[in-house]
Design a protein around this motif. Structure first.
Motif, PDB file in Angstrom:
ATOM      1  N   ASN A 178      41.851  42.021  39.130  1.00 16.96           N
ATOM      2  CA  ASN A 178      43.027  41.954  38.254  1.00 16.96           C
ATOM      3  C   ASN A 178      42.968  43.031  37.178  1.00 16.96           C
ATOM      4  OD1 ASN A 178      43.890  39.764  39.746  1.00 16.96           O
ATOM      5  ND2 ASN A 178      43.195  38.245  38.254  1.00 16.96           N
ATOM      6  N   LEU A 189      37.839  41.180  48.931  1.00 23.01           N
ATOM      7  CA  LEU A 189      38.601  41.644  47.774  1.00 23.01           C
ATOM      8  C   LEU A 189      38.957  43.123  47.923  1.00 23.01           C
ATOM      9  CD1 LEU A 189      36.611  39.821  44.957  1.00 23.01           C
ATOM     10  CD2 LEU A 189      38.915  39.289  45.738  1.00 23.01           C
ATOM     11  N   ASN A 193      34.884  40.663  41.540  1.00 22.29           N
ATOM     12  CA  ASN A 193      35.451  39.320  41.692  1.00 22.29           C
ATOM     13  C   ASN A 193      36.943  39.417  41.389  1.00 22.29           C
ATOM     14  OD1 ASN A 193      35.731  39.283  38.836  1.00 22.29           O
ATOM     15  ND2 ASN A 193      33.674  38.457  38.620  1.00 22.29           N
ATOM     16  N   GLN A 194      37.663  38.329  41.487  1.00 20.57           N
ATOM     17  CA  GLN A 194      39.113  38.365  41.312  1.00 20.57           C
ATOM     18  C   GLN A 194      39.499  38.817  39.911  1.00 20.57           C
ATOM     19  OE1 GLN A 194      41.341  38.011  43.919  1.00 20.57           O
ATOM     20  NE2 GLN A 194      42.654  38.928  42.357  1.00 20.57           N
ATOM     21  N   ASN A 204      41.851  43.358  50.362  1.00 14.85           N
ATOM     22  CA  ASN A 204      43.120  43.013  49.714  1.00 14.85           C
ATOM     23  C   ASN A 204      43.567  44.101  48.744  1.00 14.85           C
ATOM     24  OD1 ASN A 204      43.323  40.598  51.079  1.00 14.85           O
ATOM     25  ND2 ASN A 204      42.363  39.412  49.449  1.00 14.85           N
TER      26      ASN A 204
END
Length: 172
Positions: free
Chosen positions: A165, A85, A160-161, A88
Motif C-alpha cells: 500500500n 504480493l 507485506n500488504q 499482484n
C-alpha cells in the motif's frame, strides 16, 4: 566501626554498578539501517537470468520510470511468502519490477518462477552476492524503490500488504 563500614561500602559499590548498567540500557547500540535513502543506484555488469547475456545496469534502469528491484532466491522462505504480493503489484500497476536472483541454483530458481509465476520485467543474476552488497542489501528478500536512477525507499525483509500500500502511494 569496621562492621558498619563494610556493609555500607558494599551497598555503595552495588549502587554504582547498578547505575552503570542502568545507563547502559538507555543507550541502545542496536544498528537500525536507513531505509529512506536518496542515493544513486550502483553501476554493475551481470548476466541476464534466462539468456545468460551480459547486461549493464545502465540498460536496465531508465529515467522517468519507477522500478522496484526485488532481491530473491528460491531457497528463501520469506521470498515465497511475498511472491503473491509481487504478482499482484505487477498486475495492478505500471511499476517495473526487476528481479535480482541472489546466490541461487539457476535450475531451482527457474522452477520457483514456473511454480509461482514471474512478476519480473527483467531478472539478472548475482551468483556470489557482490552486487547485492553494492546495493547495501543485508539478505533476502529486500526491495528497493527506484526513480530516476535513485533509490528512494529500501524495504528490508519480505513485503507485506501494508508495504505494498505504501509503494502504491509513493508511485502515484
Amino acid at each position: 566501626m569496621k562492621n558498619k563500614i563494610l556493609p555500607f561500602s558494599v551497598i555503595i559499590i552495588f549502587g554504582i554498578i547498578f547505575f552503570i548498567f542502568y545507563k547502559g540500557l538507555e543507550d541502545s547500540k542496536i544498528y537500525t539501517p536507513d531505509v529512506n535513502t536518496k542515493k544513486e543506484i550502483p553501476v554493475f555488469n551481470t548476466k541476464e537470468f534466462f539468456s545468460k547475456e551480459n547486461v549493464k545496469s545502465s540498460s536496465i534502469f531508465e529515467l522517468d520510470k519507477v522500478y522496484l528491484l526485488n532481491i530473491w532466491s528460491s531457497w528463501c522462505v520469506p521470498c515465497r511468502q511475498e511472491h503473491p504480493l509481487l504478482m499482484n503489484l505487477n498486475l495492478e500497476n505500471k511499476l517495473n519490477i526487476i528481479g535480482m536472483n541472489y546466490k541461487d541454483n539457476l535450475k531451482n530458481a527457474k522452477n520457483f518462477l514456473k511454480e509461482l509465476g514471474n512478476p519480473y520485467k527483467e531478472i539478472f543474476i548475482d551468483l556470489d552476492g557482490t552486487i547485492a552488497i553494492e546495493w547495501g542489501a543485508y539478505g533476502v528478500p529486500e526491495s528497493f524503490l527506484i526513480y530516476n536512477n535513485q533509490i528512494i525507499k529500501k524495504y528490508i525483509g519480505p513485503l507485506n500488504q501494508e508495504l505494498v500500500n505504501e509503494i502504491n502511494l509513493l508511485i502515484k
